[in-house]
Design a protein around this motif. Structure first.
Motif, short mmCIF file in Angstrom:
data_model
loop_
_atom_site.label_atom_id
_atom_site.label_comp_id
_atom_site.label_asym_id
_atom_site.label_seq_id
_atom_site.Cartn_x
_atom_site.Cartn_y
_atom_site.Cartn_z
N ILE A 192 -28.27 -23.64 -3.18
CA ILE A 192 -27.88 -24.34 -1.95
C ILE A 192 -28.13 -23.52 -0.69
CG2 ILE A 192 -25.96 -25.43 -0.73
CD1 ILE A 192 -26.97 -26.95 -3.21
N TRP A 244 -31.66 -23.70 0.06
CA TRP A 244 -31.96 -25.05 0.56
C TRP A 244 -31.65 -25.14 2.05
CZ3 TRP A 244 -28.09 -29.05 1.62
CH2 TRP A 244 -28.62 -30.33 1.79
N TYR A 245 -30.51 -24.62 2.48
CA TYR A 245 -30.15 -24.60 3.90
C TYR A 245 -31.16 -23.79 4.71
CZ TYR A 245 -25.43 -26.69 3.83
OH TYR A 245 -24.36 -27.55 3.76
N THR A 269 -20.05 -21.63 -0.47
CA THR A 269 -21.15 -22.23 -1.24
C THR A 269 -21.30 -21.54 -2.58
OG1 THR A 269 -22.28 -22.75 0.83
CG2 THR A 269 -23.60 -22.84 -1.18
N TYR A 319 -20.93 -35.99 -8.94
CA TYR A 319 -22.22 -35.63 -8.35
C TYR A 319 -23.21 -36.81 -8.37
CZ TYR A 319 -20.64 -30.77 -8.84
OH TYR A 319 -19.93 -29.59 -8.75
N ASN A 341 -26.42 -37.62 -6.02
CA ASN A 341 -26.88 -36.45 -5.27
C ASN A 341 -28.27 -36.04 -5.75
OD1 ASN A 341 -24.40 -36.54 -4.07
ND2 ASN A 341 -23.68 -34.56 -4.84
N SER A 388 -29.19 -24.91 -8.38
CA SER A 388 -27.98 -25.23 -7.62
C SER A 388 -26.83 -25.62 -8.54
CB SER A 388 -28.25 -26.38 -6.64
OG SER A 388 -29.29 -26.02 -5.75
N SER A 407 -22.91 -26.08 -7.23
CA SER A 407 -21.84 -25.85 -6.26
C SER A 407 -20.98 -27.10 -6.14
CB SER A 407 -22.43 -25.42 -4.92
OG SER A 407 -21.42 -25.03 -4.01
N LYS A 467 -20.47 -32.10 -2.99
CA LYS A 467 -21.13 -32.61 -1.78
C LYS A 467 -22.62 -32.25 -1.78
CE LYS A 467 -20.09 -28.86 1.50
NZ LYS A 467 -19.40 -28.55 2.78
N TYR A 468 -23.04 -31.44 -2.75
CA TYR A 468 -24.44 -31.04 -2.87
C TYR A 468 -25.05 -31.60 -4.15
CZ TYR A 468 -22.84 -27.43 0.41
OH TYR A 468 -22.28 -26.76 1.47
N THR A 502 -27.46 -30.71 -7.67
CA THR A 502 -27.53 -29.66 -8.68
C THR A 502 -28.84 -29.82 -9.45
OG1 THR A 502 -26.61 -30.87 -10.56
CG2 THR A 502 -25.03 -29.85 -9.05
#
Length: 345
Positions: free
Chosen positions: A132, A135-136, A191, A220, A223, A229, A231, A234-235, A237
């Motif tokens: 994550i 990714w950001y 995160t 999830y 998503n 990933s 976490s 809200k994210y 995986t």
């Protein structure tokens, strides 16, 4: 002599009778102090009242119950009160004190304290990292094209960013660079450190733990698939990242596999590490049950490349490009089942 023999026989007979009565007394003993958690030795009834005259339902052998109190009336123990204010016999012939539901020792043990993050919280992001935070960073640097792996283009973009902002030019994103990019200090650690909350207790049985695992996975749903990933819901995986957070909710910490390390280079294929673990019980495909892990191999290579959670009725929940979804156990994208591993035994 005859009198002596008769006396001896009588003495032995009385001793045997006393021993038998003693065993009956022990076997029929009731709990005098709160056993905290019990497991039924046979089918028993639950009641609405301590006198046990108003039956609620029968529960089967092997059921775990949380006990709130031992009920006495006129100095006599009448029942055990559960945490749901229902009542059952206190007779130890029917219920036994236990530490609660647990896997056999050779398998992953079930935790009943919140599982802690395993690995360094607040790690620096470098080339080859996924997850994550990568990714950001890639979206911020304009280098994200659907695959969140810290590549050479991202490395060069970060170096340029650091030069512009008078930071140490390393091409790696430490906390100082992260903050300068406009992200928060909280996100830097949160995160990494997310571990799904425990949703099953020691006084609940196998199905409750399976339900907790599956419930977390469904959080999830929809998503995106994001490699490396694992976490917060809200994210997105990837496949093993989804499984890890589901395991945490059920009380399983599959160390050294962890949500934090999942973003590190070399940890992309934690499905393979889970498959190789001797702490999961492998069962025949025909014996698959709800809550089992279904592993798949890559056509041609026969190398493990995917894992999903079995829901029953030949359906699985999985993270597979482009998103987390429920799919048939076999479909046109991945149909080569390597085997089945049981988490809760």
């Amino acid at each position: 002599m005859m009198k002596l023999k008769a006396k001896l026989i009588l003495t032995v007979g009385v001793a045997v009778l006393v021993g038998v009565l003693g065993q009956l007394s022990v076997s029929a003993a009731s709990f005098t102090t709160n056993p905290q958690i019990v497991r039924t030795k046979t089918a028993v009834n639950l009641y609405r009242n301590a006198a046990r005259t108003k039956k609620v339902k029968a529960i089967k052998k092997g059921t775990f119950l949380k006990i709130a109190d031992v009920v006495q009336r006129n100095g006599k123990i009448t029942a055990l009160e559960t945490n749901h204010k229902q009542y059952l016999t206190a007779n130890q012939s029917f219920v036994a004190k236990t530490a609660g539901y647990q896997n056999p020792k050779k398998y992953y043990q079930v935790h009943y304290q919140q599982i802690k993050p395993y690995g360094k919280v607040g790690y620096t992001v470098k080339r080859g990292f996924e997850g994550i935070k990568t990714w950001y960073i890639m979206r911020k640097m304009g280098t994200f094209a659907g695959y969140d792996k810290y590549n050479q283009a991202t490395y060069q973009a970060v170096k340029a960013f650091q030069r512009r902002h008078h930071l140490e030019v390393t091409g790696n994103v430490n906390e100082a660079t992260w903050l300068k990019m406009g992200f928060t200090k909280h996100a830097w650690t949160a995160t990494d450190s997310y571990v799904a909350p425990l949703k099953a207790f020691a006084w609940q049985g196998r199905q409750a733990h399976i339900n907790a695992m599956i419930h977390q996975a469904t959080r999830y749903m929809g998503n995106p698939y994001l490699v490396g990933s694992s976490s917060s819901p809200k994210y997105g995986t990837d496949c093993s990242g989804l499984v890890m957070q589901a395991l945490y909710a059920g009380g399983i910490s599959p160390v050294p596999v962890s949500a934090i390390h999942h973003a590190y280079p070399g940890n992309e294929w934690n499905s393979r590490n889970l498959w190789a673990s001797k702490k999961l019980k492998h069962v025949a495909y025909r014996h698959r049950q709800r809550g089992d892990l279904i592993f798949y191999y890559q056509p041609g290579t026969h190398v493990i490349w995917h894992v999903a959670i079995y829901l029953g009725a030949n359906r699985v929940i999985e993270s597979w490009p482009p998103r987390i979804m429920v799919q048939p156990i076999r479909n046109g994208q991945r149909s080569n089942v390597a085997g089945v591993a049981r988490v809760f035994n």
